[in-house]
Structure formats: C-alpha cells, structure tokens
Write a protein that holds these residues in place. Structure first.
Motif, mmCIF file in Angstrom:
data_model
loop_
_atom_site.group_PDB
_atom_site.id
_atom_site.type_symbol
_atom_site.label_atom_id
_atom_site.label_comp_id
_atom_site.label_asym_id
_atom_site.label_seq_id
_atom_site.Cartn_x
_atom_site.Cartn_y
_atom_site.Cartn_z
ATOM 1 N N MET A 1 0.810 -1.208 0.000
ATOM 2 C CA MET A 1 0.000 0.000 0.000
ATOM 3 C C MET A 1 0.841 1.254 0.000
ATOM 4 N N THR A 64 -1.778 -13.960 -6.304
ATOM 5 C CA THR A 64 -1.661 -13.286 -7.590
ATOM 6 C C THR A 64 -0.252 -13.376 -8.163
ATOM 7 N N SER A 66 2.350 -12.024 -6.728
ATOM 8 C CA SER A 66 3.179 -10.914 -6.282
ATOM 9 C C SER A 66 3.234 -10.924 -4.750
ATOM 10 N N CYS A 67 4.035 -10.012 -4.204
ATOM 11 C CA CYS A 67 4.220 -9.971 -2.761
ATOM 12 C C CYS A 67 3.650 -8.676 -2.201
ATOM 13 N N SER A 68 3.126 -8.779 -1.001
ATOM 14 C CA SER A 68 2.690 -7.573 -0.319
ATOM 15 C C SER A 68 2.810 -7.833 1.184
ATOM 16 N N LYS A 177 -7.738 -1.672 -12.332
ATOM 17 C CA LYS A 177 -6.338 -2.022 -12.545
ATOM 18 C C LYS A 177 -5.575 -2.027 -11.212
ATOM 19 N N PHE A 178 -5.686 -0.921 -10.452
ATOM 20 C CA PHE A 178 -4.964 -0.844 -9.181
ATOM 21 C C PHE A 178 -5.563 -1.811 -8.151
ATOM 22 N N ILE A 181 -4.138 -5.167 -8.569
ATOM 23 C CA ILE A 181 -2.760 -5.250 -8.067
ATOM 24 C C ILE A 181 -2.752 -5.340 -6.545
ATOM 25 N N PHE A 182 -3.547 -4.463 -5.906
ATOM 26 C CA PHE A 182 -3.468 -4.355 -4.448
ATOM 27 C C PHE A 182 -4.499 -5.213 -3.717
ATOM 28 N N THR A 185 -4.498 -9.166 -4.292
ATOM 29 C CA THR A 185 -3.290 -9.724 -3.677
ATOM 30 C C THR A 185 -3.451 -9.785 -2.161
#
Lengths: 235, 112
Positions: A1, A64, A66-68, A177-178, A181-182, A185
C-alpha cells in the motif's frame, strides 16, 4: 500500500496530507492523555506499535504471484481505539519512508490516510459491530484485523485511481487495474493478519487479563451493564 | 503441550501455509518477475496509464543495494519482535512472581 515517493501529483499529495493531519494531531492528543492517565498502558501501547512494525516489514507471497505485506493496525485499534493507531501507523510509515525508501514523504499523507486512519477505523467498526451482536471475541478480532488490512489496500487503489484515471476507461478502469494489483493480492494476506492478530490477542488474554478488562476488550463478570467497572462500559 | 498452545500452533501453521502455498503451487510462474512487490507493480501500472509521468520528488535516502534494504527490513521486524517478546516475557515473569509470593504467604511463615 506504499505509494512511492513522488508518485502522487503535488495537488493530490497536499490534499491527502491536509486530510490526514487532523487525525494524527487528534491521535497524538489521545495518546498523551492515555499515557498520562494510565501510565501502565505504556507497555501495551509499545507492544501494539511493535506489532505494526513487525507485520508491515513482512512481505509475503500471495495468490496473484506478487508480494505484499500486512499492516498490523487492527490490534492496536481494537485495544486502544483508532486515534492511537493514527500515531503508531504514522511512526511506522515514517521509518519506512526515511530509511527504506519505501513509501515517501510526499506520499506520507496518502499512506497515513489508508494505513493509519481508514484501516484502523474500518477494522474497529467491524469489531464493535460484531461484538454488539455477541459474536465471540476472537471471531470479532479476526474480522476486525482482516478488514483493517484489506480496507487499507482498497483505499490505496482509490487514491491511485483518482490521481491516474485511465485515458479510455476513466476512474473506474484505473480502479480495476490498481484494485487487481493491491486488493486481490491482499485477500490471503488479510486472512494471515487476522490469524496473527488472534494469536496475539489469545496471548494477551492469558497474560494481561486486567489490562484487557480495563480497556473494555474483556467484559467483567457482571456483564455489559457492570457499574463497578465504569471504564469497561464507557469504551 | 497445553490445549491453548496447540491452538496457537495450529493458527501459526495456517499462516505459514498461506505464505508457502502460492510458492509451492507456482502461482507466480505466469509473470516475468514472479513475486515482485505489489508497490512496484503499481508504479509500473502508473507509467502504463500515464507514460509521461515523472516522479517529482525522490527519496532523501535510498538503500544502496538490495542487501542493505533487506537488512533494514530485518531490523524493522527485529525491533518489533523484540518489543513484543519483552512485553510477553515481562508479563509472564510478573505473573509467576506474584504466584510465588502468594504461595509463600499461604505456606508456613518459617518456610524458606
């Protein structure tokens, strides 16, 4: 974030800073009042801040590809109410902006708004709502932390979509779109954060019963309308 | 292991499984750079939407390498974990001390 340094146009950066500032100022006041009136809270306040420190440093892989990372703000919001987390969250974000080049000073206002303001308030609201309907403590804690985490990332998606609407599909296209991604995930990570918060709360129930009763997290035996523990009711 | 500790261990195991499964199932394989940070992906998305956008401010300090950056992240986690461990250790010690004092007071006064 974390919106990276310089990645919000100046007008947006200033607007989010202006929006966040009163919450942080109010939070500093609540924090000093809490420490002055209940010096014994200092340790648990430190532990709540530490929880945010650990969780926001943990970058975890997600479905997804990816990493968060989780935010860790739900715990403190449930224990001490959200205004306190506006301060503890801001400290964490400042540490990361200054030392890790993660997030930034120009985007601090926006990042504080999502992680240290909306997240804690949304999580706290869900927690209180569930508790009002007599949902068991740990279930309410799980969903409180889950929502605090996920709502933070939804706010980040909205902030970026507002600043960068898609040329053809506009705000909603950019939000999609965002959001993918966020927010997507973040769903399994929010589950992880909920579970970790439950673990810490379970340890607190074992080790700090008196403190939790004073903060109104654990109800005294007499129940909700207990008069000999006015603080537990006031919260 | 007490029932409480077992439940905590199971919860931790669930967290670990949630973190490991995406790796084991190869959910990042469809990406050019598997398991990159979502924050960096958002930056890419911004430049896709607005190719002309130039960040107008750069970080005051940037870790010179990935190693330094991960060291600082580890430091952040270590500070947090240290404070948490201090809190729970202190609580446990205090509780044990109180129990011991209470037991001593209940026991024979001459017992040492």
């Amino acid at each position: 974030m974390h919106i990276a340094e310089g990645f919000l146009p100046p007008a947006h950066a200033i607007a989010w800073g202006v929006a966040s500032a009163p919450f942080v100022v109010h939070g500093v006041r609540s924090l000093t009042r809490e420490v002055r009136e209940h010096p014994e809270s200092t340790l648990l306040l430190g532990a709540s801040g530490a929880f945010t420190f650990v969780l926001s440093a943990l970058k975890l892989p997600s479905v997804t590809g990816s990493c968060s990372h989780p935010t860790g703000t739900g715990l403190g919001a449930i224990l001490f109410r959200p205004p306190i987390m506006a301060v503890l969250g801001t400290i964490t974000l400042l540490f990361q902006a200054l030392l890790l080049a993660h997030g930034g000073l120009t985007t601090l206002g926006a990042n504080v708004f999502s992680m240290a303001i909306v997240g804690p308030w949304a999580g706290y609201a869900v927690y209180r709502l569930l508790r009002r309907y007599d949902v068991p403590l740990m279930v309410a804690v799980f969903f409180g932390a889950f929502v605090a985490d996920l709502s933070t990332y939804c706010v980040t998606s909205v902030q970026l979509a507002l600043a960068f609407p898609d040329p053809s599909s506009g705000f909603l296209g950019a939000l999609g779109k965002f959001g993918s991604i966020f927010a997507v995930t973040q769903i399994p990570l929010a589950v992880s954060e909920g579970l970790l918060t439950v673990i810490v709360m379970r340890l607190l129930v074992q080790s700090s019963k008196g403190e939790l009763a004073r903060l109104g997290v654990l109800l005294t035996k007499a129940g909700k309308s207990s008069t000999d523990e006015p603080e537990a009711v006031a919260r | 292991m007490s029932r409480n500790a077992k439940i905590n261990a199971l919860l931790l195991l669930a967290v670990a499984a949630l973190a490991v499964l995406p790796l084991v199932l190869g959910l990042g394989d469809h990406k050019e750079e598997p398991f990159a940070g979502a924050d960096a992906e958002a930056e890419t998305a911004i430049t896709e939407i607005e190719p002309d956008y130039e960040p107008w401010f750069s970080p005051l300090y940037e870790p010179p390498s990935g190693e330094i950056e991960s060291a600082l992240f580890a430091l952040q986690a270590a500070i947090g974990a240290g404070v948490l461990a201090y809190y729970f250790g202190l609580r446990r010690g205090r509780r044990q001390g109180e129990e011991r004092t209470a037991a001593a007071l209940r026991g024979a006064p001459g017992e040492d």
